[in-house]
Structure formats: C-alpha cells, structure tokens
Motif scaffolding. Structure first.
Motif, short mmCIF file in Angstrom:
data_model
loop_
_atom_site.label_atom_id
_atom_site.label_comp_id
_atom_site.label_asym_id
_atom_site.label_seq_id
_atom_site.Cartn_x
_atom_site.Cartn_y
_atom_site.Cartn_z
N ARG A 196 0.83 -1.21 0.00
CA ARG A 196 0.00 0.00 0.00
C ARG A 196 0.86 1.26 0.00
O ARG A 196 0.52 2.25 -0.66
N SER A 197 1.98 1.24 0.73
CA SER A 197 2.83 2.42 0.79
C SER A 197 3.34 2.82 -0.58
O SER A 197 3.42 4.01 -0.91
N GLN A 198 3.65 1.82 -1.41
CA GLN A 198 4.14 2.12 -2.75
C GLN A 198 3.01 2.60 -3.66
O GLN A 198 3.21 3.46 -4.52
N ARG A 199 1.82 2.04 -3.47
CA ARG A 199 0.68 2.50 -4.27
C ARG A 199 0.36 3.96 -3.94
O ARG A 199 0.05 4.77 -4.83
N GLU A 200 0.42 4.30 -2.66
CA GLU A 200 0.13 5.67 -2.25
C GLU A 200 1.23 6.62 -2.72
O GLU A 200 0.96 7.76 -3.12
N LYS A 201 2.48 6.17 -2.69
CA LYS A 201 3.61 7.01 -3.10
C LYS A 201 3.58 7.29 -4.59
O LYS A 201 3.83 8.43 -5.03
N THR A 202 3.27 6.27 -5.39
CA THR A 202 3.34 6.40 -6.85
C THR A 202 2.01 6.77 -7.50
O THR A 202 2.00 7.27 -8.63
N GLY A 203 0.89 6.50 -6.80
CA GLY A 203 -0.42 6.71 -7.42
C GLY A 203 -0.74 5.68 -8.48
O GLY A 203 -1.58 5.92 -9.35
N LEU A 204 -0.08 4.52 -8.41
CA LEU A 204 -0.27 3.46 -9.40
C LEU A 204 -0.81 2.20 -8.74
O LEU A 204 -0.75 2.05 -7.52
N PHE A 205 -1.34 1.29 -9.54
CA PHE A 205 -1.75 -0.03 -9.06
C PHE A 205 -1.65 -1.01 -10.22
O PHE A 205 -1.46 -0.62 -11.38
N VAL A 206 -1.80 -2.29 -9.93
CA VAL A 206 -1.65 -3.34 -10.93
C VAL A 206 -3.01 -3.95 -11.28
O VAL A 206 -3.81 -4.26 -10.39
N ALA A 207 -3.25 -4.11 -12.57
CA ALA A 207 -4.39 -4.88 -13.07
C ALA A 207 -3.80 -6.06 -13.83
O ALA A 207 -3.23 -5.87 -14.92
N GLU A 208 -3.90 -7.25 -13.26
CA GLU A 208 -3.23 -8.41 -13.84
C GLU A 208 -4.23 -9.47 -14.28
O GLU A 208 -5.25 -9.71 -13.64
N GLY A 209 -3.90 -10.13 -15.39
CA GLY A 209 -4.77 -11.17 -15.93
C GLY A 209 -5.48 -10.68 -17.18
O GLY A 209 -5.67 -9.47 -17.38
N VAL A 210 -5.90 -11.61 -18.00
CA VAL A 210 -6.48 -11.25 -19.30
C VAL A 210 -7.75 -10.43 -19.13
O VAL A 210 -7.91 -9.38 -19.77
N ARG A 211 -8.67 -10.88 -18.29
CA ARG A 211 -9.95 -10.17 -18.18
C ARG A 211 -9.77 -8.76 -17.63
O ARG A 211 -10.35 -7.80 -18.16
N LEU A 212 -8.96 -8.61 -16.59
CA LEU A 212 -8.74 -7.28 -16.04
C LEU A 212 -8.01 -6.38 -17.03
O LEU A 212 -8.31 -5.19 -17.15
N ALA A 213 -7.05 -6.95 -17.75
CA ALA A 213 -6.33 -6.16 -18.76
C ALA A 213 -7.27 -5.72 -19.87
O ALA A 213 -7.17 -4.59 -20.37
N GLU A 214 -8.20 -6.58 -20.26
CA GLU A 214 -9.19 -6.20 -21.28
C GLU A 214 -10.01 -5.00 -20.82
O GLU A 214 -10.23 -4.04 -21.58
#
Length: 268
Positions: A21-39
């Motif tokens: 969470r600290s890195q998500r808050e610092k960068t303002g980024l998050f990960v969407a992984e997998g085919v359906r989420l990427a779509e």
C-alpha cells in the motif's frame, strides 16, 4: 514492443512493489493483472502507465486484441521472459499480462445523479469483501461507492482481482471521514440507511430506496459505528434459519437488489 530481460529492471521492481500500500500511495499506481482485467482496463478511460507481457501470452488472440488497444493508446508494452514476469506478478498462476495503471481519485463533489443511490462502507477490512461489493455495486447500478476511513485500500491487488474490473466502472471515493460523509448526505438530501441488528431496525424490504439514498454497511466484526447509526434509518435482513449473521458482501448484495427491485419497477 521493447524487451526487458532482467528482474532488476526498474519497471519490474515498480510493478512488484505495488503489492504494498505504501508504494501505491507514493506512486499513485496499481496493478491490473490477468487477461480479463487487462481487457477491461484497456477498454476504459483510465491512464495506463505501461504493460508487461510474456511471449506465450502475446501469442493468444485475446491478448493480441489487448495489445492492439494499448498500441492505439500509445501505451508502452514490454515483452518479458516468464521468470522475469513472475517477479512482478502477484498471482500463483500468472496469465502473462499485467498493466500498471494510474489511480483515478474521486471526491464527494464528483458524485452526481438524478435521485442517486450510494453504497457506503464503514471500516470494511477484508479485500475480498470489498472487491465483491464493488462488483455487486456495479451490477446493481449504484451511482458511487463511498469508503469511510479505516476501509481497506480499493487498489489492493486482492480487491482489484475480486472486483473483476468493476473498479473501472463505478466511482469510488476513499478515505472519507464520518463528518464529511454526513455533511455530504445532508447537503445532497440523502436518506441514510444503515444495517443493524437491534430492536429499532426494520426489514430491508420494508424501507423505501426510491429517493436519493445512501446505504451504510459496517465492519465485519463491529458493524456500523454508533455515530452513523444515530443519523440513519436502521434496517436488517430477516433470517429464518440458525445462522446468526451474514457476510457483509452477501448482505450488500441482498440489500442492493432490493434497491434494484424498487427502482426498476420489477414485479414482486
């Protein structure tokens, strides 16, 4: 398409670090992984910083469609070996495609709608519960989800996976204080409902959700705070078997589909 060969590459380290969470808050980024989420991310208007894909995944038809969308958006895509991808992946059985997405931050003033209905979560802690609730709120057509302080991060990998892309569809306002929510409800003329197990509560299907509304669901153990209960009409879900309570994600689905029944004039 550029190649990344080393697990020490900054982009691999960045993607891996977003599990925290600290890195998500610092960068303002998050990960969407997998085919359906990427779509769903690629089809949304959310800003995508970059993508990682393995050669195996890049040969699949669905992934090729995703890559074409990313190319049209001028998003940088990096081809990585399986072992390098595994360093960035947060799943046990990775599908070989991962997007690093910029968080979209909503404020209460961004919420709008004609006679809206908002779902409010008070200190819900389990990521799977939050993700499932976001998915249900999306399916039920809620006008927004308000996360009060103490609720789990909506951009946690487990929440993102459980929400199955609904994060890209429903406005989510996070880190809201009780004071701010109550002021918002008063200013917008919202009728506030809260789930509670006490003698003053009415069955949820006896309440009217047809007007401008906000429905509060509480922490898995403690429920809705006493302060919020004092400003709300209390509702409960009748149970006729031996169970003492329902999971908060299940409870929200039951109540929200009563909202759907009432608002969309579905037959009894």
């Amino acid at each position: 398409m550029q190649k990344i060969e080393s697990a020490s590459n900054p982009k691999i380290k960045l993607a891996a670090g977003l599990a925290k969470r600290s890195q998500r808050e610092k960068t303002g980024l998050f990960v969407a992984e997998g085919v359906r989420l990427a779509e769903m991310a690629a089809a949304s208007d959310w800003d995508i910083a970059f993508a990682l894909v393995t050669e195996r995944a890049a040969d699949e038809d669905r992934v090729q469609t995703i890559l074409a969308r990313l190319e049209a958006r001028e998003t940088k895509v990096f081809l990585v070996p399986e072992l390098v991808y595994a360093k960035a992946s947060g799943t046990e059985s990775p599908q070989g495609v991962l997007l690093v997405v910029r968080q979209k931050r909503w404020a209460l003033d961004d919420l709008c709608g004609n006679s809206p209905c908002y779902l409010v979560l008070d200190r819900v802690q389990d990521p799977g519960n939050l993700g499932t609730i976001l998915r249900t709120a999306d399916a039920a057509g809620m006008d927004g989800v308000i996360l009060l302080k103490g609720t789990v991060d909506a951009f946690s990998p487990k929440v993102v996976r459980a929400a199955m892309g609904s994060l890209f569809h429903v406005p989510v306002v996070a880190d809201v204080t009780e004071d701010a929510f109550l002021a918002f409800a008063e200013a917008r003329g919202l009728k506030v409902f809260a789930t509670a197990l006490d003698a003053t509560a009415r069955p949820h299907f006896a309440a009217s959700f047809r007007g401008a509304s906000a429905i509060v669901f509480g922490n898995e153990g403690a429920g809705v705070s006493e302060r919020l209960l004092a400003h709300a009409e209390r509702i409960y879900i009748p149970m006729y078997g031996g169970a003492e309570s329902l999971n908060v994600a299940v409870s929200s689905a039951i109540v929200l589909y009563e909202v759907v029944r009432q608002r969309h004039a579905l037959s009894d």
